[in-house]
Design a protein around this motif. Structure first.
Motif, PDB file in Angstrom:
ATOM      1  N   GLU A   1      16.872  92.640  39.387  1.00 40.34           N
ATOM      2  CA  GLU A   1      16.352  91.951  40.567  1.00 40.34           C
ATOM      3  C   GLU A   1      17.510  91.445  41.424  1.00 40.34           C
ATOM      4  OE1 GLU A   1      12.055  90.454  38.895  1.00 40.34           O
ATOM      5  OE2 GLU A   1      13.704  89.014  38.854  1.00 40.34           O
ATOM      6  N   ASP A   2      17.153  90.722  42.493  1.00 37.76           N
ATOM      7  CA  ASP A   2      18.177  90.364  43.479  1.00 37.76           C
ATOM      8  C   ASP A   2      19.189  89.357  42.967  1.00 37.76           C
ATOM      9  OD1 ASP A   2      16.341  88.300  43.399  1.00 37.76           O
ATOM     10  OD2 ASP A   2      16.491  87.848  45.527  1.00 37.76           O
ATOM     11  N   ARG A   3      18.849  88.557  41.952  1.00 39.68           N
ATOM     12  CA  ARG A   3      19.792  87.545  41.473  1.00 39.68           C
ATOM     13  C   ARG A   3      20.120  87.706  39.997  1.00 39.68           C
ATOM     14  NH1 ARG A   3      16.799  82.536  43.552  1.00 39.68           N
ATOM     15  NH2 ARG A   3      15.826  84.075  44.886  1.00 39.68           N
ATOM     16  N   GLY A   4      19.813  88.872  39.446  1.00 40.01           N
ATOM     17  CA  GLY A   4      20.095  89.129  38.038  1.00 40.01           C
ATOM     18  C   GLY A   4      18.954  89.891  37.397  1.00 40.01           C
ATOM     19  N   LEU A   5      19.031  90.100  36.094  1.00 45.11           N
ATOM     20  CA  LEU A   5      17.913  90.703  35.386  1.00 45.11           C
ATOM     21  C   LEU A   5      16.708  89.767  35.409  1.00 45.11           C
ATOM     22  CD1 LEU A   5      19.749  92.194  32.274  1.00 45.11           C
ATOM     23  CD2 LEU A   5      18.739  93.461  34.182  1.00 45.11           C
ATOM     24  N   LYS A   6      15.524  90.332  35.342  1.00 41.25           N
ATOM     25  CA  LYS A   6      14.306  89.529  35.364  1.00 41.25           C
ATOM     26  C   LYS A   6      14.351  88.469  34.265  1.00 41.25           C
ATOM     27  CE  LYS A   6       9.277  89.965  35.601  1.00 41.25           C
ATOM     28  NZ  LYS A   6       8.138  90.917  35.594  1.00 41.25           N
ATOM     29  N   TYR A   7      14.084  87.236  34.640  1.00 42.38           N
ATOM     30  CA  TYR A   7      14.064  86.050  33.772  1.00 42.38           C
ATOM     31  C   TYR A   7      15.459  85.535  33.395  1.00 42.38           C
ATOM     32  CZ  TYR A   7       9.243  87.623  32.988  1.00 42.38           C
ATOM     33  OH  TYR A   7       7.952  88.057  33.155  1.00 42.38           O
ATOM     34  N   ASP A   8      16.526  86.228  33.769  1.00 43.92           N
ATOM     35  CA  ASP A   8      17.846  85.820  33.298  1.00 43.92           C
ATOM     36  C   ASP A   8      18.340  84.578  34.016  1.00 43.92           C
ATOM     37  OD1 ASP A   8      20.183  86.066  31.724  1.00 43.92           O
ATOM     38  OD2 ASP A   8      21.234  87.025  33.380  1.00 43.92           O
ATOM     39  N   ARG A   9      18.526  83.499  33.271  1.00 48.72           N
ATOM     40  CA  ARG A   9      19.063  82.229  33.749  1.00 48.72           C
ATOM     41  C   ARG A   9      18.354  81.687  34.984  1.00 48.72           C
ATOM     42  NH1 ARG A   9      24.809  84.221  31.473  1.00 48.72           N
ATOM     43  NH2 ARG A   9      23.856  86.175  32.105  1.00 48.72           N
ATOM     44  N   ARG A  10      17.039  81.868  34.984  1.00 50.01           N
ATOM     45  CA  ARG A  10      16.230  81.222  36.023  1.00 50.01           C
ATOM     46  C   ARG A  10      15.928  79.775  35.642  1.00 50.01           C
ATOM     47  NH1 ARG A  10      13.935  84.650  39.942  1.00 50.01           N
ATOM     48  NH2 ARG A  10      13.296  82.694  40.942  1.00 50.01           N
ATOM     49  N   TRP A  11      16.195  79.412  34.399  1.00 45.93           N
ATOM     50  CA  TRP A  11      16.004  78.042  33.925  1.00 45.93           C
ATOM     51  C   TRP A  11      17.353  77.459  33.518  1.00 45.93           C
ATOM     52  CZ3 TRP A  11      12.722  82.062  32.991  1.00 45.93           C
ATOM     53  CH2 TRP A  11      11.367  81.880  33.288  1.00 45.93           C
ATOM     54  N   MET A  12      17.444  76.137  33.539  1.00 51.29           N
ATOM     55  CA  MET A  12      18.699  75.478  33.204  1.00 51.29           C
ATOM     56  C   MET A  12      18.409  74.054  32.755  1.00 51.29           C
ATOM     57  SD  MET A  12      22.063  75.068  35.670  1.00 51.29           S
ATOM     58  CE  MET A  12      21.258  73.987  36.869  1.00 51.29           C
ATOM     59  N   LEU A  13      19.231  73.547  31.870  1.00 48.82           N
ATOM     60  CA  LEU A  13      19.163  72.151  31.455  1.00 48.82           C
ATOM     61  C   LEU A  13      20.207  71.349  32.218  1.00 48.82           C
ATOM     62  CD1 LEU A  13      18.725  72.741  27.640  1.00 48.82           C
ATOM     63  CD2 LEU A  13      17.025  71.699  29.161  1.00 48.82           C
ATOM     64  N   VAL A  14      19.812  70.154  32.648  1.00 47.67           N
ATOM     65  CA  VAL A  14      20.712  69.278  33.400  1.00 47.67           C
ATOM     66  C   VAL A  14      20.633  67.868  32.827  1.00 47.67           C
ATOM     67  CG1 VAL A  14      20.488  70.626  35.519  1.00 47.67           C
ATOM     68  CG2 VAL A  14      18.939  68.691  35.139  1.00 47.67           C
ATOM     69  N   TYR A  15      21.689  67.100  33.079  1.00 49.76           N
ATOM     70  CA  TYR A  15      21.647  65.674  32.765  1.00 49.76           C
ATOM     71  C   TYR A  15      20.665  64.981  33.713  1.00 49.76           C
ATOM     72  CZ  TYR A  15      26.031  66.524  30.200  1.00 49.76           C
ATOM     73  OH  TYR A  15      26.994  66.993  29.343  1.00 49.76           O
ATOM     74  N   GLN A  16      20.423  63.736  33.467  1.00 53.84           N
ATOM     75  CA  GLN A  16      19.493  62.973  34.289  1.00 53.84           C
ATOM     76  C   GLN A  16      19.908  62.940  35.764  1.00 53.84           C
ATOM     77  OE1 GLN A  16      16.856  62.861  32.306  1.00 53.84           O
ATOM     78  NE2 GLN A  16      16.471  60.668  32.392  1.00 53.84           N
ATOM     79  N   ASN A  17      21.199  63.093  36.024  1.00 55.42           N
ATOM     80  CA  ASN A  17      21.688  63.060  37.397  1.00 55.42           C
ATOM     81  C   ASN A  17      21.677  64.434  38.074  1.00 55.42           C
ATOM     82  OD1 ASN A  17      23.786  64.326  36.082  1.00 55.42           O
ATOM     83  ND2 ASN A  17      25.337  62.768  36.572  1.00 55.42           N
ATOM     84  N   GLY A  18      21.158  65.457  37.374  1.00 52.70           N
ATOM     85  CA  GLY A  18      21.037  66.778  37.965  1.00 52.70           C
ATOM     86  C   GLY A  18      22.226  67.695  37.755  1.00 52.70           C
ATOM     87  N   ILE A  19      23.262  67.227  37.088  1.00 52.16           N
ATOM     88  CA  ILE A  19      24.454  68.052  36.849  1.00 52.16           C
ATOM     89  C   ILE A  19      24.241  68.905  35.594  1.00 52.16           C
ATOM     90  CG2 ILE A  19      26.917  68.011  36.316  1.00 52.16           C
ATOM     91  CD1 ILE A  19      27.138  65.464  37.967  1.00 52.16           C
ATOM     92  N   PHE A  20      24.590  70.168  35.693  1.00 59.86           N
ATOM     93  CA  PHE A  20      24.358  71.092  34.584  1.00 59.86           C
ATOM     94  C   PHE A  20      25.314  70.823  33.426  1.00 59.86           C
ATOM     95  CE2 PHE A  20      28.200  72.978  35.928  1.00 59.86           C
ATOM     96  CZ  PHE A  20      28.569  74.016  35.091  1.00 59.86           C
ATOM     97  N   PHE A  21      24.954  71.338  32.252  1.00 56.49           N
ATOM     98  CA  PHE A  21      25.850  71.318  31.101  1.00 56.49           C
ATOM     99  C   PHE A  21      25.632  72.594  30.304  1.00 56.49           C
ATOM    100  CE2 PHE A  21      22.005  68.959  29.904  1.00 56.49           C
ATOM    101  CZ  PHE A  21      21.617  69.577  28.719  1.00 56.49           C
ATOM    102  N   THR A  22      26.608  72.927  29.471  1.00 54.56           N
ATOM    103  CA  THR A  22      26.570  74.185  28.723  1.00 54.56           C
ATOM    104  C   THR A  22      27.103  73.979  27.310  1.00 54.56           C
ATOM    105  OG1 THR A  22      28.821  74.900  29.285  1.00 54.56           O
ATOM    106  CG2 THR A  22      27.065  75.420  30.893  1.00 54.56           C
ATOM    107  N   GLN A  23      27.234  75.090  26.590  1.00 59.32           N
ATOM    108  CA  GLN A  23      27.821  75.049  25.251  1.00 59.32           C
ATOM    109  C   GLN A  23      29.284  74.619  25.279  1.00 59.32           C
ATOM    110  OE1 GLN A  23      27.219  78.504  22.722  1.00 59.32           O
ATOM    111  NE2 GLN A  23      25.267  78.953  23.710  1.00 59.32           N
ATOM    112  N   ARG A  24      29.924  74.657  26.428  1.00 57.84           N
ATOM    113  CA  ARG A  24      31.292  74.140  26.513  1.00 57.84           C
ATOM    114  C   ARG A  24      31.328  72.680  26.069  1.00 57.84           C
ATOM    115  NH1 ARG A  24      30.097  77.040  31.050  1.00 57.84           N
ATOM    116  NH2 ARG A  24      31.499  78.711  31.709  1.00 57.84           N
TER     117      ARG A  24
END
Length: 267
Positions: free
Chosen positions: A26-49
């Protein structure tokens, strides 16, 4: 001859991946790929890093839903509708980008907060959000919540070359590629400019600079020193450790494992 041997998606950024036999480009990646994300309460993302235990949360796709289970804990799995059930829009931050996202209910947020051990929220990228790829590498291309580019490809021979240098060989899932291919020589993907497989065509735009997520065991959530220590000895270019190639689409469509990969243009 090159052949596609793996197709992988990561529906929720930095959680477990899902291997597929076929997928839609699709236009922004494979279907369903990283369309969701977890963020802190302030909206900033975080990862396995920051939180390697994210690797222990494993999504699966059912009709109209994501299900998430914990690989080690007996915490009951959760079923999440594709369409967010929250009514609040939230501005979220992914690296240097600010994006409009849709939120989920408190029950969903509480499940992830309990599973990870700190307060967080689940968000979804709607079609109306257009997060642009760095225009220095690709003009007028969009990307999901992936770090920077919509597609990542790695050759099996490249991993074999790395594993021959390691005391303990590592699986491909350390590198979280969307596409894996067989055939050719190690790091052939570094020499490509344009490729095609299935109904899709891609431009290879930039080597992938690797981070500490590659050191996280995706089955246990434990962090080590490899492969970065070894990669830095022979894949350090300009101060960055490179492994795999980022791509953008030029022609969308369905592709499947077993498809022949054709090199349309070499560097």
């Amino acid at each position: 001859m090159y052949s596609l041997t793996e197709i992988n998606i990561y529906p929720i950024k930095s959680l477990g991946g899902i291997s597929l036999q076929s997928s839609l480009v699709e236009d922004r990646g494979l279907k369903y790929d990283r369309r969701w994300m977890l963020v802190y309460q302030n909206g900033i993302f975080f990862t396995q890093r920051d939180h390697p235990n994210m690797a222990l949360l494993q999504p699966a796709i059912e009709e109209g839903y994501l299900t998430i289970e914990h690989k080690q804990s007996k915490i009951e799995e959760i079923k999440i509708p594709f369409g967010p059930d929250g009514s609040v829009d939230l501005e979220v931050v992914v690296w240097d980008d600010k994006c409009a996202a849709k939120t989920y209910s408190k029950d969903v947020d509480d499940w992830f907060s309990d599973a990870l051990g700190f307060k967080c929220r689940l968000v979804y990228m709607p079609d109306s959000t257009n997060r642009k790829v760095n225009p220095d590498y690709a003009k007028n291309k969009t990307v999901s919540f992936a770090d920077a580019y919509p597609f990542l490809i790695i050759g099996e021979q490249s991993l074999s070359d790395l594993n021959n240098r390691l005391e303990n060989p590592l699986p491909m899932n350390r590198f979280r590629p969307n596409f894996v291919f067989s055939g050719g020589e190690p790091f052939d993907e570094d020499k490509w400019k344009r490729i095609a497989f299935g109904d899709a065509e891609f431009t290879v735009v930039k080597p992938c600079a690797r981070c500490t997520i590659t050191t996280v065991n995706q089955n246990t959530g434990e962090r080590g020193k490899e492969p970065l220590t070894t990669l830095a000895k022979f894949r350090n270019i300009g101060g960055k450790v490179l492994f795999g190639q980022n791509m953008v689409d030029e022609n969308r469509g369905e592709t499947n494992v077993g498809a022949e990969l054709k090199v349309l243009k070499w560097l």
